[in-house]
Scaffold this motif. Structure first.
Motif, PDB file in Angstrom:
ATOM      1  N   UNK A   1       8.649   1.615  -0.192  1.00 43.31           N
ATOM      2  CA  UNK A   1       8.631   2.074   1.208  1.00 43.31           C
ATOM      3  C   UNK A   1       7.207   2.477   1.606  1.00 43.31           C
ATOM      4  N   UNK A   2       6.482   3.122   0.699  1.00 47.78           N
ATOM      5  CA  UNK A   2       5.095   3.515   0.988  1.00 47.78           C
ATOM      6  C   UNK A   2       4.225   2.293   1.228  1.00 47.78           C
TER       7      UNK A   2
ATOM      8  N   UNK B   1      -0.676   5.401  -1.686  1.00 51.45           N
ATOM      9  CA  UNK B   1       0.120   6.470  -2.283  1.00 51.45           C
ATOM     10  C   UNK B   1      -0.250   7.860  -1.757  1.00 51.45           C
ATOM     11  N   UNK B   2      -1.339   7.979  -1.002  1.00 42.86           N
ATOM     12  CA  UNK B   2      -1.813   9.279  -0.519  1.00 42.86           C
ATOM     13  C   UNK B   2      -0.733   9.984   0.306  1.00 42.86           C
ATOM     14  N   UNK B   3      -0.529  11.270   0.010  1.00 44.23           N
ATOM     15  CA  UNK B   3       0.411  12.131   0.764  1.00 44.23           C
ATOM     16  C   UNK B   3       1.842  11.623   0.707  1.00 44.23           C
ATOM     17  N   UNK B   4       2.211  10.962  -0.374  1.00 42.73           N
ATOM     18  CA  UNK B   4       3.585  10.478  -0.518  1.00 42.73           C
ATOM     19  C   UNK B   4       4.365  11.242  -1.584  1.00 42.73           C
ATOM     20  N   UNK B   5       3.669  12.065  -2.363  1.00 38.08           N
ATOM     21  CA  UNK B   5       4.307  12.707  -3.512  1.00 38.08           C
ATOM     22  C   UNK B   5       4.239  11.840  -4.760  1.00 38.08           C
ATOM     23  N   UNK B   6       3.664  10.643  -4.609  1.00 33.41           N
ATOM     24  CA  UNK B   6       3.543   9.725  -5.747  1.00 33.41           C
ATOM     25  C   UNK B   6       2.073   9.462  -6.086  1.00 33.41           C
ATOM     26  N   UNK B   7       1.258  10.508  -5.942  1.00 35.87           N
ATOM     27  CA  UNK B   7      -0.167  10.366  -6.252  1.00 35.87           C
ATOM     28  C   UNK B   7      -0.400  10.093  -7.739  1.00 35.87           C
ATOM     29  N   UNK B   8       0.587  10.381  -8.569  1.00 35.88           N
ATOM     30  CA  UNK B   8       0.454  10.150 -10.012  1.00 35.88           C
ATOM     31  C   UNK B   8       0.673   8.686 -10.392  1.00 35.88           C
TER      32      UNK B   8
END
Length: 395
Positions: free
Chosen positions: A193-194, A322-329
């Protein structure tokens, strides 16, 4: 009884004599690094000045060893000689990557030379090197600095310029072990989705092509490294096989002065492999084959100019997605770990290692498979510890 010889690199008692008014001579016996004892002299306006000049002369003496590296060389010179040897013996023979040599060169220029470049080899101590290594801010920089220093001083030991390697006496580096994280099905849906949000976001300039979502899917379909996916050519894919296959036989590299290029060999011998493709990967490849214009490299993923994608550019694009999605890892390598974890759960770690192109499952288990924190179901065994209900009292 004969007087024992001086240890190599040391001198005997310094003597002085006034040779004319206001001029004094100092001399001593110095055992050179070839084992020969030689007399060294110096002059000064006083006995003390003559002795200082003599000691400075001894300190600056270049040992006649005939070897490339000698104890009186500055560390900057040692580094230059070692770097030349490394490129000639490792890079030029195909045993090391040019990109690795370039990384080592940056460590020399940015870490070693500013700190100890003017220190002479014989002045280096384990304590000085310990402080230099630990002064680096990141774990990666500390590890690379120690690696380069170790190899540099190994070369000095082989040239008999040092009796032992001082880096070996520095303390062992301790690293924070990162837990392996794999993506769940819910995570994958959120990541996709991101990517969709980034693809459809209004921005100036040309709209992005379909490379990013297809790259993500092919990373999941093959468990390849990002450079290996970007290096796939149409000639590497066999649509007629059952199931269709892809040959992983190259990777994308970037070198200063050479630019971006395809290296016709992946990271290791075991990384060269032929993989069966799942149906969703076959579908996206057939779609790209129809929609994508031809390019001079026959690349599955090419830039608008028909050149190979740079790994660094794709990674930067991914960080934006991925920025600001909670999936930066999540990184491109996370998809590789996700495949390894799924294959391990459903088959075994040896199969996961073969899919990833590892020579054994040791590295796969240590760095690529997420720990399964669910213990086996042994409730039928544990139930034997259950207490018996108390007897029913008589009426």
């Amino acid at each position: 009884m004969a007087r024992p010889p001086l240890p190599i690199g040391t001198f005997g008692r310094i003597k002085t004599k006034e040779i004319r008014t206001g001029v004094h001579r100092a001399w001593t016996r110095f055992r050179d690094f070839d084992g020969t004892t030689r007399q060294i002299t110096a002059t000064g306006r006083s006995p003390a000045a003559a002795q200082r000049e003599l000691k400075a002369k001894i300190a600056d003496r270049i040992a006649p060893t005939g070897d490339q590296i000698n104890p009186d060389m500055r560390i900057s010179q040692v580094a230059e000689i070692w770097m030349g040897l490394y490129r000639a013996e490792r890079v030029d023979t195909g045993h090391a990557e040019a990109t690795t040599a370039n990384q080592y060169q940056r460590i020399i220029e940015n870490v070693i030379e500013p700190a100890i470049g003017n220190v002479r080899l014989r002045e280096v101590t384990a304590g000085r090197l310990e402080r230099l290594i630990l002064a680096q801010k990141s774990e990666s920089r500390r590890k690379k600095s120690k690696t380069v220093l170790k190899m540099m001083f190994d070369a000095a030991v082989l040239d008999d310029a040092l009796p032992s390697n001082p880096v070996s006496s520095t303390s062992r580096l301790r690293f924070t072990k990162k837990e392996v994280q794999a993506l769940s099905v819910e995570d994958l849906n959120a990541v996709r989705h991101a990517v969709h949000v980034w693809m459809t976001k209004k921005r100036p300039g040309p709209r992005p092509n379909k490379d990013m979502p297809d790259i993500v899917d092919l990373l999941l379909a093959t468990a390849c490294r990002i450079g290996e996916v970007l290096a796939i050519r149409w000639s590497d894919i066999d649509f007629t096989a059952s199931p269709p296959t892809v040959d992983i036989n190259g990777t994308i590299k970037y070198e200063k002065g050479r630019g971006n290029y395809r290296k016709d060999k992946p990271k290791s011998d075991s990384s060269e492999r032929r993989m069966a493709l799942p149906p969703f990967a076959v579908d996206l490849l057939m779609r790209r084959r129809i929609e994508q214009p031809a390019n001079r490299n026959n690349a599955v993923f090419a830039t608008r100019n028909g050149t190979w994608h740079q790994v660094g550019n794709i990674e930067r694009r991914w960080r934006t997605i991925r920025a600001d999605t909670g999936y930066e890892w999540v990184t491109p390598h996370t998809f590789r770990k996700t495949v390894a974890t799924l294959v391990d759960r459903l088959v075994d770690s040896d199969t996961a290692a073969r899919v990833l192109g590892h020579s054994s499952d040791t590295i796969t288990k240590e760095y690529y498979i997420e720990k399964d924190r669910m213990t086996p179901d042994v409730t039928h065994i544990l139930q034997s510890f259950a207490g018996k209900p108390p007897p029913t009292p008589p009426n």
